[in-house]
Design a protein around this motif. Structure first.
Motif, PDB file in Angstrom:
ATOM      1  N   PHE B 186       0.843  -1.214   0.000  1.00  0.00           N
ATOM      2  CA  PHE B 186       0.000   0.000   0.000  1.00  0.00           C
ATOM      3  C   PHE B 186       0.861   1.240   0.000  1.00  0.00           C
ATOM      4  O   PHE B 186       0.486   2.278  -0.529  1.00  0.00           O
ATOM      5  CB  PHE B 186      -0.909   0.032   1.232  1.00  0.00           C
ATOM      6  N   ASP B 190       0.278   0.723  -4.519  1.00  0.00           N
ATOM      7  CA  ASP B 190      -0.458  -0.346  -5.182  1.00  0.00           C
ATOM      8  C   ASP B 190      -1.850  -0.476  -4.598  1.00  0.00           C
ATOM      9  O   ASP B 190      -2.052  -0.256  -3.415  1.00  0.00           O
ATOM     10  CB  ASP B 190       0.259  -1.691  -4.958  1.00  0.00           C
ATOM     11  N   ASP B 191      -2.775  -0.852  -5.431  1.00  0.00           N
ATOM     12  CA  ASP B 191      -4.070  -1.291  -4.940  1.00  0.00           C
ATOM     13  C   ASP B 191      -4.306  -2.665  -5.544  1.00  0.00           C
ATOM     14  O   ASP B 191      -4.855  -2.791  -6.633  1.00  0.00           O
ATOM     15  CB  ASP B 191      -5.169  -0.303  -5.360  1.00  0.00           C
ATOM     16  N   PRO B 192      -3.873  -3.696  -4.853  1.00  0.00           N
ATOM     17  CA  PRO B 192      -3.960  -5.039  -5.433  1.00  0.00           C
ATOM     18  C   PRO B 192      -5.390  -5.424  -5.798  1.00  0.00           C
ATOM     19  O   PRO B 192      -5.603  -6.127  -6.779  1.00  0.00           O
ATOM     20  CB  PRO B 192      -3.434  -5.953  -4.323  1.00  0.00           C
ATOM     21  N   PHE B 193      -6.333  -4.920  -5.022  1.00  0.00           N
ATOM     22  CA  PHE B 193      -7.725  -5.245  -5.311  1.00  0.00           C
ATOM     23  C   PHE B 193      -8.107  -4.704  -6.679  1.00  0.00           C
ATOM     24  O   PHE B 193      -8.732  -5.379  -7.495  1.00  0.00           O
ATOM     25  CB  PHE B 193      -8.618  -4.652  -4.211  1.00  0.00           C
ATOM     26  N   TYR B 194      -7.691  -3.479  -6.921  1.00  0.00           N
ATOM     27  CA  TYR B 194      -7.988  -2.851  -8.201  1.00  0.00           C
ATOM     28  C   TYR B 194      -7.330  -3.634  -9.339  1.00  0.00           C
ATOM     29  O   TYR B 194      -7.940  -3.930 -10.351  1.00  0.00           O
ATOM     30  CB  TYR B 194      -7.490  -1.409  -8.177  1.00  0.00           C
TER      31      TYR B 194
END
Lengths: 79, 935
Positions: B186, B190-194
């Motif tokens: 984070f 990064d936004d891994p969910f996105y």
């Protein structure tokens, strides 16, 4: 505001960014049993997602955004 | 503009410069892997940085460049001139964008198409080259992604049946992606969910907690504890592309669609199904898929959809509707209706490729998916471990061990040293597969320690050296386990490092002894990596503070001005001392003031020197652009040029260096255009085809000398004379009189050009006189000598610094004037009767040379006569103007002082007699004469 914190309910709007996660976590721990309304949410950052997954507040409304709803449902199954 | 962007622009320029340099260097040594790596890193970093901002045009081009360099780096593509050309173009474009961002704050939309074009041209190279060189960037990128274990059925069951059904029915290759973002992701934005949500070909996805959630108060919202599972039917290339920023956090694994066929539901049932099973098997036998489908549909309608049976039937229908039929799978599914247990797909010997069109990776029996994957990793690792390099490394380690063993000294911790060596050896050999060696080494070690001699260990090492030959190692490696290898390798390198560290610190005997003891105690424990890492310095333990600062030039200039003021006000102290003595008669005070002045003077001078040092820049700042310039021009002109740069680290004041840039470019262009000949002409003249252009910088006393020398055709003085005469630069008399050396220097005259045609490089006749005036503007001089057929040499000499000027103060008609010390040759007193007049000019003979004399008053149009002293001697200041000496007759000489010369501006700007003004210590203004102009 990406998240509107009402008394017993938090309303998520549009895209909820990473910076909200801290506040969300705080709010949930301050208001046990609170509910979350994701209706107007189109995306929430992973940090918020994991706060929701960890604290398991009850979801009063699922997102209208179909893609997000499916993801969230899939993710919350494991509770 | 925000500071981040500012920083980015400054850095981007540096990177672009460095990229340009490396590319050109690479042209000479195309095989230099280190250089390619460095180049890649530059492009990569620059791209990464550009990604911080909304400059898609820039990022796109850099991205393409990065991909290209990555291929070159990995040996998938050859470095070529074509490639260099395109990359250089791309970098020029990026430079252009940077300029625009700096000026306008944004990139104009019009650049988008250029950007796309450039990126395209770079990518073209990739496709052309890479497809010929063993197929595709994608494949190579894929290789970097590791293949991991398949998802557990428990996970797959969570996927809704309909989704799974669709996936199987579509018959496209499927991929299971497990994305485990690093916990601090984070903070990296990064936004891994996105990222996961945007996975191409997304069929299903879920976030999973990596481990059980901690109680709410202990939860850290910003510590990513999520894994993301995604089922996708996109191609591998697309997926790799999508996750290209996090390849190390991704497990991408091809999924056999059969594994998705997991009937669920209430396992209630009865013999009624038996009939169906028999019938279905018959239909299958007869290849009557149509009938089977109908029968299945009917059964589904008849049964409760909650039942396991119904679920299995639905799967059967899915299989039947799938693009390509898989009778084996169907058969297994039908048979499972009897047992009401899902078929063990993983064990099934089936040709699953029937179901999976175009899925090469899975064209293997599904039962072997796991196994083969493991094998693949194993062999891959084995071969990777023992590539050419690895063997070299291994040999190097062994050689080091031998060297350590051969050490003559016998400190009390020598046993520890040997144990460490033995540990390293064991690890090396077990890593290369020779596990038996362990016992032998241990035996040899025990022996060595017993007799306190390295003999046994050395002997063993000698004997084993033969084993370490390439072939055998590879053979051995194939039998080796992956785990052993990786662990062993890590351990051995750690041990090795530790040993080096111990050896390097030999001077600190105590510390070493301690280390040794530690080695001794830990080494027997098979040198576990985590233990060995405790000693031996790790580089990241020492925090390296940045050694250089980036300072805005304005700040340095301010310092410069301030020190200038200090110098001036310090110069007031001697006057003060004088007044104390003369007016107030206190000699004591005067002396003290003088003493204080000496101290302040020393400090001020040092300070000035220090600030000067800050302002000093190496000439490489200007030189660095030449390789590119010469390369481009020579290619354009069809000439072969070898550019030799010397003395790049010679330093001079920033302003001087900067003022040099344009003149030098002019000169280099001229040399390339007029000086150096084409290869054919050169060969005809018995010169090597490749011309040499040497640019040399050196410091001589307080001057920087820059020499630009070519071995071209030289300048023909006859031609110059004729041209100069034709253009009316010289008259007939001069034409007769002028020497060859003087003639070639005529090219510095305004309006002179020898080129027959005007090209876009040179020939407009504004070149060399502009060069000369630029050089003279910073008090430099320029000269040229040339030999026809041999080449031309241009010499520029510049002051090191122009901030402080030493001037001599002279008096004339009760006024004071400054004369720059650079011009002053000597000061003499000449008796009035030794001055002769030749025609209207006064002259005198000084040490056998005739020196023309000029009255300063006359030159400045002051009507007074020059005053002589009591002995009737006139004060003559001999100054040098160009190559000649002239005597200036003045009234009196005063001291020399350091001044900060300020240029005259405003109305005074037009006065060419003065080069500037300076403030004296007593507050008066000193006019500095421009000797060249007035004489």
């Amino acid at each position: 505001m990406p998240i509107d914190f009402k008394k017993k309910k938090a309303f998520f709007n549009d895209v909820v960014g990473v910076e909200e996660a801290e506040g969300l976590l705080q709010w949930i721990s301050d208001n046990p049993g609170a509910k979350v309304d994701l209706k107007a949410c189109s995306h929430l950052h992973s940090a918020n997602l994991q706060v929701l997954m960890a604290c398991k507040p009850s979801i009063s409304a699922w997102p209208q955004d179909e893609g997000l709803r499916v993801w969230l449902e899939n993710s919350f199954i494991d509770k | 503009m925000n500071p981040l962007l500012e920083q980015f622009l400054a850095e981007a320029r540096e990177f672009l410069q460095a990229i340009g340099e490396k590319l050109i260097e690479l042209e000479r040594t195309p095989d230099d892997a280190a250089l390619v790596n460095e180049l890649f890193r530059f492009v990569h970093t620059l791209k990464g940085n550009s990604g911080l901002f909304e400059f898609p045009e820039m990022t796109r081009v850099l991205h393409a460049g990065e991909d290209l360099m990555d291929l070159v780096r990995n040996g998938k593509m050859e470095y070529s001139q074509e490639l260099a050309d395109r990359l250089l173009d791309a970098m020029d474009f990026v430079g252009l964008l940077c300029d625009e961002i700096e000026l306008e704050g944004v990139i104009k939309a019009t650049h988008a198409s250029d950007s796309a074009k450039l990126a395209q041209s770079l990518r073209e190279l990739i496709t052309v080259e890479a497809s010929s060189a063993d197929n595709a960037a994608g494949e190579m990128a894929v290789a970097t992604l590791q293949v991991y274990e398949l998802p557990s059925p428990a996970l797959l069951v969570d996927i809704p049946e309909t989704v799974r059904g669709e996936a199987v029915r579509a018959g496209r290759p499927l991929f299971w992606i497990r994305y485990s973002p690093i916990s601090e992701c984070f903070f990296q934005g990064d936004d891994p969910f996105y990222t996961s949500r945007r996975t191409p070909g997304l069929l299903w996805g879920a976030a999973l907690p990596r481990s059980a959630w901690p109680p709410t108060p202990e939860l850290n919202a910003y510590d990513c504890a999520l894994d993301f599972c995604v089922l996708s039917n996109a191609s591998q290339e697309e997926l790799v592309e999508h996750y290209r920023y996090v390849p190390d956090q991704i497990q991408l694994c091809p999924l056999d669609p059969l594994l998705l066929i997991l009937p669920q539901g209430n396992p209630n049932g009865g013999p009624v199904y038996e009939d169906f099973v028999t019938e279905a098997l018959q239909l299958l036998e007869a290849d009557d898929f149509e009938g089977l489908n109908q029968a299945a549909q009917t059964m589904i309608e008849l049964s409760n959809s909650e039942l396991w049976f119904a679920s299995a039937l639905r799967w059967l229908v899915v299989l039947l509707e799938s693009k390509r039929k898989n009778p084996t799978a169907m058969c297994a599914l039908i048979l499972s209706l009897r047992t009401l247990e899902a078929p063990h797909w993983a064990e099934m010997e089936s040709d699953s490729s029937v179901l999976e069109e175009g899925m090469e990776a899975q064209a293997i029996p599904s039962s072997n998916v796991m196994e083969i994957k493991t094998n693949k990793t194993l062999t891959a690792t084995a071969f990777a471990e023992l590539s050419e390099e690895e063997i070299e490394a291994l040999e190097a380690i062994l050689a080091d061990q031998r060297q350590i063993l051969s050490l003559e000294d016998r400190p009390n911790w020598v046993a520890g040293r040997w144990t460490a060596v033995a540990g390293t050896l064991i690890n090396c050999f077990s890593a290369s597969g020779n596990i038996e060696a362990k016992a032998e080494i241990e035996a040899a070690l025990a022996q060595s320690i017993a007799i306190m001699d390295t003999g046994p260990l050395l002997q063993w090492l000698d004997a084993s050296q033969g084993i370490a030959s390439k072939l055998e190692l590879q053979e051995l490696a194939q039998d080796a386990g992956v785990d052993v290898e990786i662990e062993g390798d890590a351990a051995s390198s750690a041990a090795d490092e530790a040993l080096y560290a111990a050896m390097l610190e030999d001077s600190e005997v105590d510390a070493v002894a301690l280390n040794g003891a530690e080695i001794a105690t830990t080494a027997p424990a098979a040198m576990k990596p985590e233990e060995t890492q405790k000693f031996g310095k790790r580089t990241d333990d020492t925090i390296a503070a940045p050694k250089s600062l980036k300072v805005d030039q304005v700040k340095i200039d301010r310092l410069m001005n301030l020190i200038g003021e200090i110098v001036v006000s310090k110069n007031a102290l001697p006057y003060l001392a004088q007044r104390a003595e003369d007016q107030f008669g206190v000699r004591e005070l005067s002396r003290e003031i003088k003493a204080q002045y000496a101290v302040i003077n020393r400090i001020a001078e040092e300070m000035q020197d220090a600030i000067m040092q800050v302002r000093m820049m190496p000439v490489s700042f200007v030189f660095q652009r030449f390789p590119r310039l010469v390369r481009d021009l020579s290619r354009k002109l069809g000439k072969e040029v070898d550019l030799v740069l010397e003395g790049e680290d010679t330093e001079a004041d920033k302003n001087i260096i900067e003022s040099l840039a344009d003149p030098l470019i002019h000169i280099v262009r001229n040399s390339l255009d007029h000086g150096l000949e084409t290869p054919d002409v050169r060969k005809a003249a018995k010169k090597p085809g490749m011309g040499t252009l040497t640019i040399r910088a050196a410091q001589e006393a307080d001057q920087v000398i820059i020499e630009i020398k070519d071995d071209g055709r030289g300048i023909d003085p006859a031609v110059i004379k004729r041209k100069a005469y034709e253009k009316g630069i010289i008259d007939e008399a001069t034409l007769e009189r002028i020497t060859d050396a003087q003639a070639v220097n005529l090219i510095f005259t305004a309006g002179f050009s020898t080129a027959e045609t005007v090209s876009d490089l040179s020939g407009r006749g504004v070149g060399m006189d502009v060069v000369r005036s630029a050089v003279e503007a910073v008090n430099g001089t320029i000269s040229l000598d040339s030999e026809v057929g041999k080449g031309t040499r241009i010499r520029i000499s510049l002051p090191l610094s122009m901030a402080v000027t030493k001037v001599m103060i002279v008096e004339s008609d009760k006024q004071i004037f400054g004369v720059p010390m650079d011009h002053v040759v000597e000061t003499v007193r000449v008796e009035r009767n030794s001055i002769r007049a030749i025609k209207n000019n006064l002259t005198t003979v000084l040490r056998g040379r005739i020196i023309p004399l000029k009255n300063l008053n006359t030159l400045l149009e002051i009507t007074a006569d020059q005053l002589a002293n009591e002995q009737d001697e006139l004060a003559v200041l001999v100054v040098r103007v160009g190559a000649e000496s002239v005597g200036l007759v003045v009234d009196n000489f005063n001291e020399t002082i350091d001044v900060i010369q300020k240029p005259l501006d405003g109305v005074l700007g037009g006065l060419s007699a003065y080069s500037g003004s300076a403030l004296m210590g007593n507050g008066s203004v000193l006019m500095v004469l421009n000797v060249k102009e007035i004489v």
